[in-house]
Enzyme design. Structure first.
Site, PDB file in Angstrom:
ATOM      1  N   THR A 220    -108.712 -34.244 -94.406  1.00  0.00           N
ATOM      2  CA  THR A 220    -109.049 -35.562 -93.479  1.00  0.00           C
ATOM      3  C   THR A 220    -110.714 -35.370 -93.196  1.00  0.00           C
ATOM      4  OG1 THR A 220    -106.898 -35.581 -92.340  1.00  0.00           O
ATOM      5  CG2 THR A 220    -108.890 -36.209 -90.894  1.00  0.00           C
ATOM      6  N   GLY A 250    -100.620 -40.859 -87.808  1.00  0.00           N
ATOM      7  CA  GLY A 250    -100.942 -39.747 -87.525  1.00  0.00           C
ATOM      8  C   GLY A 250    -101.920 -39.602 -86.216  1.00  0.00           C
ATOM      9  N   GLY A 272    -105.608 -31.819 -88.461  1.00  0.00           N
ATOM     10  CA  GLY A 272    -104.579 -30.607 -88.749  1.00  0.00           C
ATOM     11  C   GLY A 272    -103.280 -31.553 -88.653  1.00  0.00           C
TER      12      GLY A 272
HETATM   13  N1  ASP Z   1    -104.423 -34.938 -88.880  1.00  0.00           N
HETATM   14  C1  ASP Z   1    -104.107 -35.888 -89.990  1.00  0.00           C
HETATM   15  C2  ASP Z   1    -102.719 -36.480 -89.696  1.00  0.00           C
HETATM   16  O1  ASP Z   1    -101.805 -35.635 -89.373  1.00  0.00           O
HETATM   17  C3  ASP Z   1    -104.328 -34.962 -91.119  1.00  0.00           C
HETATM   18  C4  ASP Z   1    -105.265 -34.109 -91.362  1.00  0.00           C
HETATM   19  O2  ASP Z   1    -105.931 -33.936 -90.544  1.00  0.00           O
HETATM   20  O3  ASP Z   1    -105.350 -33.408 -92.370  1.00  0.00           O
HETATM   21  O4  ASP Z   1    -102.470 -37.649 -90.097  1.00  0.00           O
END
Ligand code: ASP
Length: 370
Positions: A220, A250, A272
């Site tokens: 991300t 998310g 995350g």
């Molecule tokens: N936070 C993002 C989600 O849960 C994914 C990520 O940050 O890697 O959609």
């Protein structure tokens, strides 16, 4: 005609009164000298403070957090990530250096990362269980708490720009799916066929995740910036989690979870396990700890990421920047693709924990990298 006597009398009088006046002035002069000296000291101190304590601009970026270990990343991949982080950071620095706004810096930096297949956003987005790419993004203006967010769009090339248009050109904060795509078309944003988002690497990730019945995340992207006008902004963009189902959304487009900015406290972008970021309202919580408990940006970010989310099993990290230009890059995972820079010459790009993977030509962080 004045007689000589009159003239002397007058001039004596004049001499006497000018003497009195001069004496008076002498008395006042002392005060004026003190006032001028005090003003000068304050000005010099003020200038000194500005130069030494508060940078004119500051910026931090991330390209995702997770199990990012040196042994799992080839030298070539590591180099590519470092170069991409460097190029995105440089773009943001140039915008801020030339007097651009923090919002412009955030949007442009994230667009660059969305166009790069390395990151889980835009071009490099992960696949859903059904084999689609559903993109989420958000942006927030710390000067007025305006925000824009988009969830689960499949054909918008740069979701961060759509989020910004939602903020500035609509009366809503968050749009999703087909409706969001329709708004993007109306706004003249670039639309792409869904095949644009296909990358072999992410497709293989999906196959592995389906086999293990797991959800993965990585890559991300996010950016926080402070501009010359003292305004903070934050933005985040993602493909979400590999193998996500049922139009899962998310934390990234949820204001207060994955993104938050307020000039009163700080700008935050998270990455995350999104479900934890939503439940712990991570981004807003960091701002609230600063506002209500007087914590520094570093203390607040560590409190939330290390002391609250980690014990609960939530993996991830944040980049956070306060209105004085202090930056905290905090993560409880093995690594986080990240970078920071400010007008004082602090600059760092790193991937792994500690100092592993710091780009050689970077300056050492000063006290603004907390
Ligand atoms: N936070 C993002 C989600 O849960 C994914 C990520 O940050 O890697 O959609």
């Amino acid at each position: 005609m004045k007689t000589r006597l009159e003239w002397l009398r007058n001039s004596e009088g004049w001499l006497r009164s000018s003497e009195v006046w001069l004496r008076c002035c002498e008395g006042w002069l002392k005060y004026w000298v003190v006032v001028v000296v005090v003003v000068m000291v304050v000005m010099v101190w003020g200038c000194g403070m500005r130069v030494t304590d508060k940078p004119d601009y500051a910026i931090a970026i991330h390209g995702g957090a997770g199990v990012i270990l040196k042994e799992n990343l080839s030298d070539e991949m590591e180099k590519s990530y470092l170069l991409m982080l460097d190029s995105a950071l440089t773009t943001g620095e140039n915008i801020l250096k030339s007097g651009g706004t923090s919002l412009d810096a955030v949007e442009q930096v994230i667009r660059i990362m969305e166009d790069c297949p390395l990151f889980n956003a835009g071009k490099g987005a992960v696949f859903t269980h059904e084999g689609y790419n559903e993109l989420d993004a958000s942006i927030m203006d710390g000067s007025n708490l305006m925000a824009g967010a988009v969830a689960a769009v499949r054909n918008v090339k740069n979701p961060i720009s759509l989020a910004r248009r939602i903020m500035t050109n609509s009366v809503h904060v968050m749009l999703s799916g087909e409706g969001a795509a329709e708004f993007a078309r109306e706004q003249g944003l670039e639309m792409v066929d869904s095949s644009y988002f296909y990358t072999e690497r992410r497709w293989n990730d999906l196959q592995k995740a389906i086999e293990r019945e797991k959800q993965n995340n990585h890559g991300t992207v996010g950016c926080v910036a402070l501009d010359n006008f003292g305004n903070l902004a934050a933005g985040t963009s993602t493909g979400g989690m590999t193998n996500k189902r049922w139009n899962r959304i998310g934390d990234t487009p949820v204001i207060g979870a994955g993104t938050y900015a307020s000039n009163k406290s700080c700008a935050v972008s998270g990455t995350g396990h999104g479900e934890f970021f939503i439940r712990y309202t991570v981004a807003r919580e960091i701002a609230a700890l600063m506002e209500y408990q007087g914590m520094t940006v570093k203390q607040a970010a560590e409190e939330v990421i290390m002391n609250r989310m980690k014990p609960a099993g939530g993996e991830g990290g944040v980049i956070a920047l306060d209105h004085d230009g202090n930056i905290a890059l905090v993560f409880n995972s093995a690594g986080m693709y990240r970078g920071m820079a400010d007008s004082r010459g602090n600059r760092q790009i790193a991937i792994f924990g500690e100092n592993n993977g710091i780009m050689p030509r970077s300056n050492q962080p000063g006290k603004h990298l907390q």
